[in-house]
Design an enzyme around this catalytic site. Structure first.
Site, PDB file in Angstrom:
ATOM      1  N   CYS A  26     -34.317  62.547  68.879  1.00 17.77           N
ATOM      2  CA  CYS A  26     -35.679  62.532  68.281  1.00 17.77           C
ATOM      3  C   CYS A  26     -36.718  62.352  69.163  1.00 17.77           C
ATOM      4  O   CYS A  26     -37.694  62.436  69.198  1.00 17.77           O
ATOM      5  CB  CYS A  26     -35.350  61.758  67.177  1.00 17.77           C
ATOM      6  SG  CYS A  26     -35.450  59.930  67.741  1.00 17.77           S
TER       7      CYS A  26
ATOM      8  N   GLU B   5     -21.461  63.151  58.595  1.00 15.32           N
ATOM      9  CA  GLU B   5     -20.369  63.603  58.364  1.00 15.32           C
ATOM     10  C   GLU B   5     -19.779  64.520  59.615  1.00 15.32           C
ATOM     11  O   GLU B   5     -18.400  64.910  59.550  1.00 15.32           O
ATOM     12  CB  GLU B   5     -19.967  64.678  57.068  1.00 15.32           C
ATOM     13  CG  GLU B   5     -21.008  65.751  57.036  1.00 15.32           C
ATOM     14  CD  GLU B   5     -22.514  65.527  56.515  1.00 15.32           C
ATOM     15  OE1 GLU B   5     -23.027  64.591  56.987  1.00 15.32           O
ATOM     16  OE2 GLU B   5     -22.934  66.412  55.844  1.00 15.32           O
TER      17      GLU B   5
ATOM     18  N   PHE C 270     -26.544  62.870  62.938  1.00 18.60           N
ATOM     19  CA  PHE C 270     -25.097  62.895  63.813  1.00 18.60           C
ATOM     20  C   PHE C 270     -25.564  62.749  65.395  1.00 18.60           C
ATOM     21  O   PHE C 270     -24.747  62.600  66.081  1.00 18.60           O
ATOM     22  CB  PHE C 270     -24.912  64.574  63.733  1.00 18.60           C
ATOM     23  CG  PHE C 270     -25.771  65.461  64.536  1.00 18.60           C
ATOM     24  CD1 PHE C 270     -25.840  65.556  65.906  1.00 18.60           C
ATOM     25  CD2 PHE C 270     -26.908  66.262  63.882  1.00 18.60           C
ATOM     26  CE1 PHE C 270     -26.421  66.285  66.612  1.00 18.60           C
ATOM     27  CE2 PHE C 270     -27.618  66.989  64.776  1.00 18.60           C
ATOM     28  CZ  PHE C 270     -27.496  67.083  66.025  1.00 18.60           C
TER      29      PHE C 270
END
Ligand code: NAD
Length: 499
Positions: free
Chosen positions: A282, A177, A150
């Site tokens: 990240c 999603e 995401f």
């Protein structure tokens, strides 16, 4: 009425027919903005079949022509930069300047992909034996799948599909999603750039769609970016079916601050690296490793007012430095880590829980949180939190700091702040991480280098984009030929050697 999104298969927007839907939120308000269809296995298979059908003609399209599609796509990305950044912000929550930057980092991969004719050039050796020549070429794999997280709705998909496609593969993307709209728009822009139908497909969904891609016989390679447990699952499942897999996982990135570092510079660097994009990167720095108590005290003193003054707000506020978290569940998860840190005995210097954002009370906001005196046994140190929570760990010397970083299960990125060349060089050489910054807090490699971590931050061998990306999306073939064919050599029964 809330809009219902669709899949993008074979150049068309296709309605979901599984009967299963998910909600997409605006994280700054908490409102549902769209319904997303969650594909069944058979809908995911339709996307793979469209990609398989498009593959032979696309593979046979000359690389220069493929690259020209990327040139046009690059122009369209630039022309739609504000629109794309707006889409990223509206579903992820990150502030607009950050969202623009993330789209630009994806655009840079497209620029790299424009060089495909050169990048795909093979090697030729004349006369490897008498009258025998050899050449090596890199050929596409077929249908490649991408499964993305995401936190970078534009950039991470663009780490994958521009290179896969320009190498002559066709692609099926299963985007997160939580943030589906940007990738759907990117697929439309690719069509506008002249990409033939079926070469790029976007299927929306959750685990059911992912499993269908991982097990489909016509998918030859899988690129994944997301959390470590899922990365490990993807790698195991797809590689056991003979597919090529690169699966990038989670992180806990450490920044070591040496006593000789410029502490003002280090504190500023930590602010952007820990709290930018609300820590949902990240490559975010989530651990500041202070070498010596004096450094730790001085750093904490500099960080506290900076964190307290962080401007938290919606992406639409041009003065906001940090937006909300992506969903209510994620906000609860990150907040519960702050509760846990207090229970574990860490010193909470700044508590960002329950911020008040006037006009956006329903948003998923969390203020910056800062812990000191965190130790290596605490869960807030060991586990990825993925939110605006920075922890300070105190170490007595460089060797202990290096060992701390190397003992951690993740090895994505890391940084060291120092003025000493010996220390910096020793750190870069000995640290167990895939990406290292020296006085650079977020060392995300440029598109023409490659991105990837070590240890449990990457499953598989090959990093993404740059030459590693070209290698991942192609396989090598070496052709050995003898001309003229009229030469008679007689039958040989031993290993061919140069004569
Ligand atoms: P996630 O692992 O929950 O989801 C990633 C993708 O996998 C999504 O498309 C999701 O639909 C799918 N998925 C989720 N659960 C699944 C399951 N059980 N089976 C099959 N598919 C599943 O990750 P996220 O929350 O979207 O993203 C955040 C994570 O991604 C963090 O851990 C972050 O460190 C990591 N990340 C890593 C990198 C990197 O380069 N190493 C880059 C960005 C994000």
């Amino acid at each position: 009425m809330t809009k219902t999104l669709r899949h993008f298969i074979n150049g068309q927007k296709v309605e979901g027919v599984s009967g299963r839907f998910g909600d997409v939120f605006n994280p700054a308000t908490g409102a549902v903005t769209a319904r997303i269809p969650l594909a069944s296995a058979s809908e995911a298979a339709l996307a793979v079949e469209a990609a398989a059908k498009a593959f032979p003609a696309w593979r046979d399209t000359p690389p220069l022509q493929r690259a020209r599609v990327m040139f046009r796509f690059r122009e369209l990305l630039e022309g739609h930069l504000d629109e794309l950044a707006g889409l990223v912000s509206s579903e992820h929550g990150k502030v607009l300047s950050d969202a623009r930057g993330s789209v630009l980092r994806g655009l840079e991969v497209v620029e790299f992909a424009c060089g495909a004719p050169h990048l795909l050039k093979g090697a030729f050796s004349e006369n490897v034996g008498r009258d025998v020549d050899s050449h090596s070429v890199r050929q596409p794999l077929g249908v490649c799948a991408g499964i993305t997280p995401f936190n970078f709705p534009a950039m991470v998909p663009m780490w994958m599909f521009p290179l896969a496609i320009v190498c002559g593969n066709s692609f099926v993307l299963k985007v997160s999603e939580k943030v589906p709209s940007t990738a759907l728009r990117l697929a439309e822009l690719l069509t506008e750039a002249g990409l033939p139908d079926g070469v790029m497909n976007v299927v929306n969904g959750d685990r059911e769609a992912v499993d269908a891609l991982l097990t489909h016989a016509q998918v030859n390679a899988v690129s994944f970016v997301g959390s470590t447990p899922v990365a490990e699952y993807i790698h195991r499942t797809a590689s056991s079916r003979g597919k090529r897999v690169q699966a990038l996982g989670g992180a806990k990135n450490h920044m070591v601050i040496m006593p000789d570092a410029d502490l003002e510079q280090a504190a500023d660097a930590l602010m952007g690296a820990a709290y930018g994009s609300a820590g949902e990167r990240c490559m975010a720095i989530s651990v500041a490793v202070a070498v010596g108590d004096q450094v730790a005290d001085a750093l904490a003193e500099r960080l506290q007012p900076r964190v307290a003054n962080l401007r938290v707000g919606p992406a639409t506020d041009p003065t906001a430095e940090m937006g909300p978290l992506v969903t209510r569940e994620h906000l609860q998860k990150v907040s519960s880590y702050v509760d846990l840190g207090v229970q574990e005995g860490a010193e909470l210097l700044l508590d960002g829980r329950h911020p008040s954002i006037a006009g956006n009370e329903g948003g998923f906001f969390l203020g910056g949180c800062l812990f000191d005196k965190v130790t290596r046994n605490m869960r807030i140190y060991r586990e990825e939190i993925f939110g605006p929570v920075l922890v300070i760990v105190r170490t007595p010397d460089f060797e202990t700091a290096l060992k701390l970083v190397n003992d951690h299960e993740y090895g994505n990125g890391t940084a060291i702040f120092t003025r000493d060349g010996d220390t910096a060089r020793s750190y870069a050489a000995r640290v167990q991480a895939g990406m290292v910054g020296i006085n650079v807090p977020i060392p995300v490699p440029m598109a023409f280098h490659s991105f990837g971590g070590w240890k449990r931050s990457l499953f598989g061998d090959v990093h993404v984009h740059g030459m590693e990306g070209i290698r991942f999306y192609t396989r090598l073939k070496t052709v050995t030929s003898r001309w003229p064919t009229g030469i008679r050599t007689g039958a040989d029964f031993h290993m061919p050697v140069m004569k």
